[in-house]
Design an enzyme around this catalytic site. Structure first.
Site, short mmCIF file in Angstrom:
data_model
loop_
_atom_site.label_atom_id
_atom_site.label_comp_id
_atom_site.label_asym_id
_atom_site.label_seq_id
_atom_site.Cartn_x
_atom_site.Cartn_y
_atom_site.Cartn_z
N ARG A 24 33.79 33.74 44.66
CA ARG A 24 34.32 32.82 43.65
C ARG A 24 35.65 32.22 44.11
NH1 ARG A 24 37.45 36.34 39.28
NH2 ARG A 24 38.15 38.06 40.59
N THR A 134 46.69 39.98 48.73
CA THR A 134 45.43 39.35 49.11
C THR A 134 45.65 38.06 49.89
OG1 THR A 134 44.36 40.26 47.16
CG2 THR A 134 43.27 38.39 48.23
N LYS A 159 45.42 42.32 52.58
CA LYS A 159 43.99 42.49 52.29
C LYS A 159 43.33 41.15 52.49
CE LYS A 159 41.21 43.55 48.34
NZ LYS A 159 40.83 44.55 47.34
N LYS A 161 40.41 38.54 52.66
CA LYS A 161 39.08 38.28 52.12
C LYS A 161 38.22 37.65 53.21
CE LYS A 161 39.68 39.50 47.74
NZ LYS A 161 38.88 40.58 47.10
N GLU A 218 36.26 46.82 52.85
CA GLU A 218 35.85 47.00 51.46
C GLU A 218 34.55 46.25 51.16
OE1 GLU A 218 39.20 46.39 48.94
OE2 GLU A 218 38.00 46.06 47.15
N ASP A 243 33.60 49.25 46.47
CA ASP A 243 34.26 48.63 45.32
C ASP A 243 33.22 48.28 44.26
OD1 ASP A 243 35.84 47.35 43.50
OD2 ASP A 243 36.35 45.64 44.76
N LYS A 267 39.01 50.68 39.73
CA LYS A 267 39.62 49.61 38.93
C LYS A 267 39.32 49.93 37.47
CE LYS A 267 39.01 45.97 42.38
NZ LYS A 267 38.11 44.87 42.82
N CYS A 295 42.86 46.10 41.25
CA CYS A 295 42.84 45.35 39.99
C CYS A 295 41.99 44.10 40.17
CB CYS A 295 44.26 44.97 39.57
SG CYS A 295 45.13 43.91 40.75
N ASP A 321 46.24 48.53 45.76
CA ASP A 321 45.89 47.11 45.83
C ASP A 321 46.12 46.52 44.43
OD1 ASP A 321 44.79 44.63 46.51
OD2 ASP A 321 42.77 45.29 46.01
N ASP A 323 48.06 43.67 43.36
CA ASP A 323 48.88 42.47 43.60
C ASP A 323 48.68 41.38 42.55
OD1 ASP A 323 46.30 41.83 44.28
OD2 ASP A 323 46.79 40.90 46.21
MG MG Z 1 37.14 44.33 46.33
#
Ligand code: MG
Length: 368
Positions: A24, A134, A159, A161, A218, A243, A267, A295, A321, A323
C-alpha cells in the site's frame, strides 16, 4: 471506578513523506480514537488505525463494532478488569484493532487507578527505548536519499521496505543503501509478504554473499504461507521475523512450535491489545525466541501503549519498531511518549501519561 462515558472520534495527521510498502501507499494517518470517562474523573485513551489490507479493519467496521461493544461496557467497574476484557473480545470475532483501542484505554485507566505508569503495572523496566525508522519502497535513488536523511536525523537502524519491485531490484536497493550509510547502521528488511519463498531465499542469500549482515528479514512471504515461511527460515542464516503471519497467541504457537520463524513481531493492533500481546511474549520466551514490538501507522496514543508494553517485556523484546509518531508531520496528542530522534522515553505519570488529543472529528458519545 465506573465507566460512565465512551467517546469515539477520528484524527487525521499528515505524514512527512508517503509511506509505501509492497502492499500500500499512504499519505496520512487516519485513526480512530477512543476516550473512556469514569466517575472518578479519569480518562483512558485508545487508538486504532484502519489497516484493512493487514487486519481487515475499516474505519466504518471499527465504529460499527464499537456500537455493539460500548453499551456493554458502560456502567461497569474497572475492578472487574478481566470481565471488561472478555466483554470486549467476546462480543464479536475479529476486529482486533478496535479491540486494541478499547484494551489500551482500559489498561490506561487501570494503571491510573493504581497511580503508576502502565509499564510499571505490566512489570516495570527502564522506560527508555530506541526505535528503527522505516524507509519506504521506492526507486533506488529515493531510498538511498531517505536512508541518508534518517541517519543524519540520528537513526542508526533502518527498516527498509522491499518486495515492491523484482527480487533483483530489491537486492540492488539494499546493497546501495548499505554502501551509502556504511556498515555501522543496522539494516532490517520488511517484504510485507511481497516475495514467493524461492525469491525470498535468493534475495537473502545474495545479500549474505555480498557480506552485508542484516539484523532480520520481516514477513518475506504471504501471511498464510507458513510452509513457505519455514522454507525461508531453514534456507537462510539471517533471522526471519513473522509479522502478518502472527495475530493471536495461537498463531504464535503454530509458528514457534514448528520453527517457522526466528522472531515474532508483536503489534497491539494484531493481537487485539495488551492482554494477548502478553500471551505471545510469554510463548516466545517458552520457545527461547525473541520478539519485535511494532506498530501500524499510529500516532502517540497507540505507540505509547506499545512502548509501555515493550519496556515491561524487555527480557523477550529484542527489537523496537515504533516509529509511527516520527513519521508524522504534526502531533495531535499531548503527553505520553517523548521523542528525541530514535529515542523514546515514557513519563512517570500514571497510565499512558496522555493528557489530551486535539482535532477529533465525527465524534460520537455513548452515555450510561
Ligand atoms: Mg511488517
Amino acid at each position: 471506578m465506573l465507566i460512565k462515558r465512551i467517546t469515539v472520534g477520528e484524527i487525521n495527521v499528515p505524514l512527512k513523506v508517503p509511506f509505501k510498502t509492497a502492499m500500500r501507499s499512504v499519505t496520512e494517518v487516519h485513526d480512530l480514537v477512543i476516550l473512556i470517562d469514569t466517575d472518578s474523573g479519569h480518562i483512558g485513551y485508545g487508538e486504532a488505525p484502519a489497516t484493512a489490507v493487514i487486519t481487515g479493519d475499516l474505519m466504518g467496521s471499527m465504529r460499527a463494532s464499537l456500537d455493539l461493544i460500548a453499551p456493554r461496557l458502560l456502567g461497569k467497574s474497572l475492578i472487574d478488569f478481566n470481565t471488561l476484557l472478555r466483554t470486549t473480545h467476546r462480543s464479536l470475532v475479529h476486529h482486533n484493532s478496535l479491540k486494541a483501542a478499547l484494551e489500551i484505554a482500559l489498561y490506561d485507566l487501570r494503571a491510573q487507578a493504581m497511580g503508576i505508569p502502565l509499564y510499571q503495572l505490566l512489570g516495570g523496566g527502564d522506560p527508555l527505548l530506541k526505535t528503527d525508522i522505516t524507509i519506504s519502497v521506492n526507486d533506488q535513488d529515493v531510498m538511498v536519499r531517505d536512508a541518508l536523511r534518517a541517519v543524519a536525523d540520528g537513526f542508526d537502524c533502518l527498516k527498509i521496505k522491499v518486495g515492491g519491485h523484482t527480487w533483483r531490484d530489491d537486492v540492488e536497493s539494499v546493497l546501495a543503501i548499505e554502501r551509502a550509510v556504511g556498515p555501522h547502521v543496522a539494516l532490517r528488511l520488511d517484504a510485507n509478504q511481497g516475495w514467493i519463498p524461492k525469491h525470498a531465499m535468493l534475495v537473502i542469500q545474495a545479500i549474505e554473499k555480498a557480506g552485508v549482515a542484516l539484523e532480520l528479514v520481516e514477513q518475506p512471504v504471504p501471511a498464510d504461507d507458513v510452509v513457505g515461511l519455514k522454507f525461508v527460515t531453514d534456507h537462510t542464516l539471517t533471522p526471519i521475523l513473522a509479522d502478518e503471519a502472527v495475530f493471536s497467541a495461537k498463531d504464535a504457537l503454530r509458528i514457534l512450535s514448528t520453527g517457522s520463524a526466528d522472531v515474532i513481531n508483536i503489534k497491539l493492533m494484531k493481537t487485539g491489545g495488551i492482554s494477548q500481546a502478553i500471551e505471545v511474549a510469554n510463548l516466545a520466551r517458552l520457545h527461547h525466541k525473541t520478539c519485535m514490538v511494532g506498530c501500524m501507522l499510529e500516532t502517540a496514543i497507540g505507540v505509547t501503549a506499545a512502548a509501555h508494553f515493550a519496556v515491561a517485556f524487555d527480557d523477550v523484546v529484542s527489537f523496537i519498531d515504533l516509529d509511527g509518531p516520527q513519521l508524522c508531520a504534526t502531533s495531535a496528542v499531548e503527553g505520553g511518549m517523548r521523542i528525541n530522534g530514535p529515542w523514546i522515553s515514557l513519563p512517570d505519570t500514571p497510565g499512558l501519561g496522555i493528557t489530551a488529543v486535539h482535532g477529533l472529528t465525527n465524534v460520537k458519545v455513548f452515555d450510561v
